[in-house]
Write a protein that holds these residues in place. Sequence first.
Motif, PDB file in Angstrom:
ATOM      1  N   VAL A 117     -47.419 -15.661  15.231  1.00 61.07           N
ATOM      2  CA  VAL A 117     -46.342 -15.456  16.311  1.00 61.07           C
ATOM      3  C   VAL A 117     -46.775 -14.685  17.308  1.00 61.07           C
ATOM      4  CG1 VAL A 117     -44.760 -13.682  15.619  1.00 61.07           C
ATOM      5  CG2 VAL A 117     -45.922 -14.926  13.425  1.00 61.07           C
ATOM      6  N   ALA A 118     -46.173 -16.172  18.708  1.00 69.19           N
ATOM      7  CA  ALA A 118     -45.997 -15.033  19.897  1.00 69.19           C
ATOM      8  C   ALA A 118     -45.713 -13.988  20.633  1.00 69.19           C
ATOM      9  CB  ALA A 118     -45.585 -16.692  20.385  1.00 69.19           C
ATOM     10  N   ASP A 119     -45.939 -13.198  21.422  1.00 69.86           N
ATOM     11  CA  ASP A 119     -45.864 -12.064  21.861  1.00 69.86           C
ATOM     12  C   ASP A 119     -44.581 -11.956  22.503  1.00 69.86           C
ATOM     13  OD1 ASP A 119     -48.384 -12.231  23.622  1.00 69.86           O
ATOM     14  OD2 ASP A 119     -46.799 -13.257  24.447  1.00 69.86           O
ATOM     15  N   ARG A 120     -43.226 -10.730  21.980  1.00 71.67           N
ATOM     16  CA  ARG A 120     -42.327 -10.741  22.889  1.00 71.67           C
ATOM     17  C   ARG A 120     -41.178 -11.520  22.665  1.00 71.67           C
ATOM     18  NH1 ARG A 120     -43.867  -9.013  29.222  1.00 71.67           N
ATOM     19  NH2 ARG A 120     -45.324  -7.432  28.363  1.00 71.67           N
ATOM     20  N   LEU A 121     -41.201 -12.075  20.903  1.00 72.29           N
ATOM     21  CA  LEU A 121     -39.904 -12.717  20.128  1.00 72.29           C
ATOM     22  C   LEU A 121     -38.938 -11.338  20.032  1.00 72.29           C
ATOM     23  CD1 LEU A 121     -42.183 -15.077  17.553  1.00 72.29           C
ATOM     24  CD2 LEU A 121     -41.398 -15.336  19.633  1.00 72.29           C
ATOM     25  N   ARG A 122     -37.848 -12.733  20.188  1.00 71.06           N
ATOM     26  CA  ARG A 122     -36.596 -11.673  19.706  1.00 71.06           C
ATOM     27  C   ARG A 122     -36.451 -11.098  17.996  1.00 71.06           C
ATOM     28  NH1 ARG A 122     -30.913 -14.145  21.620  1.00 71.06           N
ATOM     29  NH2 ARG A 122     -30.595 -13.272  20.241  1.00 71.06           N
ATOM     30  N   THR A 130     -53.341 -18.238   7.392  1.00 64.60           N
ATOM     31  CA  THR A 130     -53.907 -16.693   8.210  1.00 64.60           C
ATOM     32  C   THR A 130     -52.976 -16.661   9.144  1.00 64.60           C
ATOM     33  OG1 THR A 130     -56.610 -17.198   8.488  1.00 64.60           O
ATOM     34  CG2 THR A 130     -55.514 -16.448  10.178  1.00 64.60           C
ATOM     35  N   VAL A 131     -52.611 -15.722   9.760  1.00 65.28           N
ATOM     36  CA  VAL A 131     -51.577 -15.465  10.603  1.00 65.28           C
ATOM     37  C   VAL A 131     -51.764 -14.661  11.724  1.00 65.28           C
ATOM     38  CG1 VAL A 131     -49.174 -13.897  10.977  1.00 65.28           C
ATOM     39  CG2 VAL A 131     -49.441 -15.227   8.792  1.00 65.28           C
ATOM     40  N   LEU A 132     -51.428 -15.058  12.854  1.00 67.20           N
ATOM     41  CA  LEU A 132     -51.895 -13.601  13.987  1.00 67.20           C
ATOM     42  C   LEU A 132     -50.360 -13.591  14.337  1.00 67.20           C
ATOM     43  CD1 LEU A 132     -54.159 -16.280  15.594  1.00 67.20           C
ATOM     44  CD2 LEU A 132     -54.841 -14.627  14.205  1.00 67.20           C
ATOM     45  N   VAL A 133     -50.270 -12.115  14.286  1.00 66.49           N
ATOM     46  CA  VAL A 133     -49.060 -11.533  15.211  1.00 66.49           C
ATOM     47  C   VAL A 133     -49.537 -10.779  16.445  1.00 66.49           C
ATOM     48  CG1 VAL A 133     -46.954 -10.221  14.118  1.00 66.49           C
ATOM     49  CG2 VAL A 133     -48.507 -11.142  12.436  1.00 66.49           C
ATOM     50  N   PHE A 134     -48.954 -11.482  16.936  1.00 65.92           N
ATOM     51  CA  PHE A 134     -48.890 -10.767  18.861  1.00 65.92           C
ATOM     52  C   PHE A 134     -48.164  -9.793  19.021  1.00 65.92           C
ATOM     53  CE2 PHE A 134     -51.816 -14.934  19.752  1.00 65.92           C
ATOM     54  CZ  PHE A 134     -52.822 -14.341  19.721  1.00 65.92           C
ATOM     55  N   GLY A 135     -48.169  -9.094  20.432  1.00 68.66           N
ATOM     56  CA  GLY A 135     -47.695  -7.846  20.443  1.00 68.66           C
ATOM     57  C   GLY A 135     -46.625  -7.954  20.805  1.00 68.66           C
ATOM     58  N   VAL A 138     -53.349  -8.441  13.769  1.00 67.03           N
ATOM     59  CA  VAL A 138     -52.417  -7.814  14.251  1.00 67.03           C
ATOM     60  C   VAL A 138     -52.774  -7.258  15.473  1.00 67.03           C
ATOM     61  CG1 VAL A 138     -50.035  -6.551  14.002  1.00 67.03           C
ATOM     62  CG2 VAL A 138     -51.610  -7.707  12.123  1.00 67.03           C
ATOM     63  N   THR A 139     -51.800  -7.266  16.410  1.00 67.70           N
ATOM     64  CA  THR A 139     -52.473  -6.542  17.563  1.00 67.70           C
ATOM     65  C   THR A 139     -51.322  -6.181  18.718  1.00 67.70           C
ATOM     66  OG1 THR A 139     -53.809  -6.520  19.664  1.00 67.70           O
ATOM     67  CG2 THR A 139     -52.344  -8.543  18.895  1.00 67.70           C
ATOM     68  N   GLY A 180     -58.872 -11.222  30.250  1.00 70.83           N
ATOM     69  CA  GLY A 180     -59.016 -10.690  29.135  1.00 70.83           C
ATOM     70  C   GLY A 180     -58.070 -11.173  28.254  1.00 70.83           C
ATOM     71  N   ALA A 181     -56.541 -11.654  28.470  1.00 73.71           N
ATOM     72  CA  ALA A 181     -55.653 -11.964  27.748  1.00 73.71           C
ATOM     73  C   ALA A 181     -56.546 -13.343  27.121  1.00 73.71           C
ATOM     74  CB  ALA A 181     -54.306 -11.726  28.425  1.00 73.71           C
ATOM     75  N   THR A 182     -56.692 -14.255  27.728  1.00 72.77           N
ATOM     76  CA  THR A 182     -56.781 -15.944  28.305  1.00 72.77           C
ATOM     77  C   THR A 182     -58.471 -15.578  26.873  1.00 72.77           C
ATOM     78  OG1 THR A 182     -56.154 -16.492  30.322  1.00 72.77           O
ATOM     79  CG2 THR A 182     -57.995 -17.096  28.335  1.00 72.77           C
ATOM     80  N   GLN A 183     -58.939 -14.751  27.127  1.00 70.47           N
ATOM     81  CA  GLN A 183     -60.409 -14.353  26.394  1.00 70.47           C
ATOM     82  C   GLN A 183     -59.219 -14.655  25.037  1.00 70.47           C
ATOM     83  OE1 GLN A 183     -63.941 -12.701  27.541  1.00 70.47           O
ATOM     84  NE2 GLN A 183     -63.683 -13.013  28.854  1.00 70.47           N
ATOM     85  N   LEU A 184     -58.999 -13.166  24.577  1.00 70.18           N
ATOM     86  CA  LEU A 184     -57.881 -13.061  23.277  1.00 70.18           C
ATOM     87  C   LEU A 184     -57.559 -14.034  22.208  1.00 70.18           C
ATOM     88  CD1 LEU A 184     -57.959 -10.847  21.443  1.00 70.18           C
ATOM     89  CD2 LEU A 184     -55.669 -10.049  22.196  1.00 70.18           C
ATOM     90  N   LEU A 185     -56.152 -14.511  23.656  1.00 69.69           N
ATOM     91  CA  LEU A 185     -56.318 -16.068  22.951  1.00 69.69           C
ATOM     92  C   LEU A 185     -57.157 -16.900  22.062  1.00 69.69           C
ATOM     93  CD1 LEU A 185     -53.137 -17.450  22.168  1.00 69.69           C
ATOM     94  CD2 LEU A 185     -52.866 -18.332  24.260  1.00 69.69           C
TER      95      LEU A 185
END
Length: 215
Positions: free
Chosen positions: A55-60, A80-85, A179-180, A195-200
């Motif tokens: 779930v990419a960050d900053r969705l409406r 497995t679900v990744l939910v970004f900020g 979740v982050t 750091g953002a690229t490393q986290l992704l």
Amino acid sequence: MTEPVPACSIVMLHGGSHAQLATLADPALAPYRIRPLHIRTAAPERLADAEVVVVADRLRPDLLRDWVPAILAALDRGATVLVFGENSVGDWLPGAREQKRPTIFWWWRTGEDHRLRTRSPGHPAWQFFSGRAVIWHYHGVLEPPPGAVSLVDLYTTAGALDGSILYLDEQTTSGRLLVTTMDPVYHHGSGFMPGATQLLYSALYWATTDRRKTC
């Protein structure tokens, strides 16, 4: 680090922003064979066969709301679900609470204490994440549900625990949930924020190296 194995079905829910499209076009992510699903034009039923959902960050929020049942169903069947900020997870993720916090953007230049501390040093996830990948930025604090494990906590200037900015939940559902409040897709696609690229990259590698099955 070995090459990711692209055998599983990975989807990224996105809104078509410049940063999200740039991230999806990143050649380094090509081995994952990520299927992009536009939050406005795709159907939530497209998550039915996904083993990993990003779930990419900053969705409406109003558009994301229509996808929530499908995301929760994916977790219930073991995905497995990744939910970004900045996705208002406190409004829709089971057991999650979220509060906004002002962001310390350039602490490494100003000398300001970012007040972030890594936690749970013995957790297997630390085989995939480095300190640089998880300490750079945040948009709020989370109160994880019971049984979830916080990997990074934010503290107040007085030294009290404020909340988590990154947690893993492998207890609430049959699936795995990261979740982050950090927003790595935006910053990776925009080309700034150490750091953002490393986290992704690390989050995707963790998500596709499941310790219970071959993904």
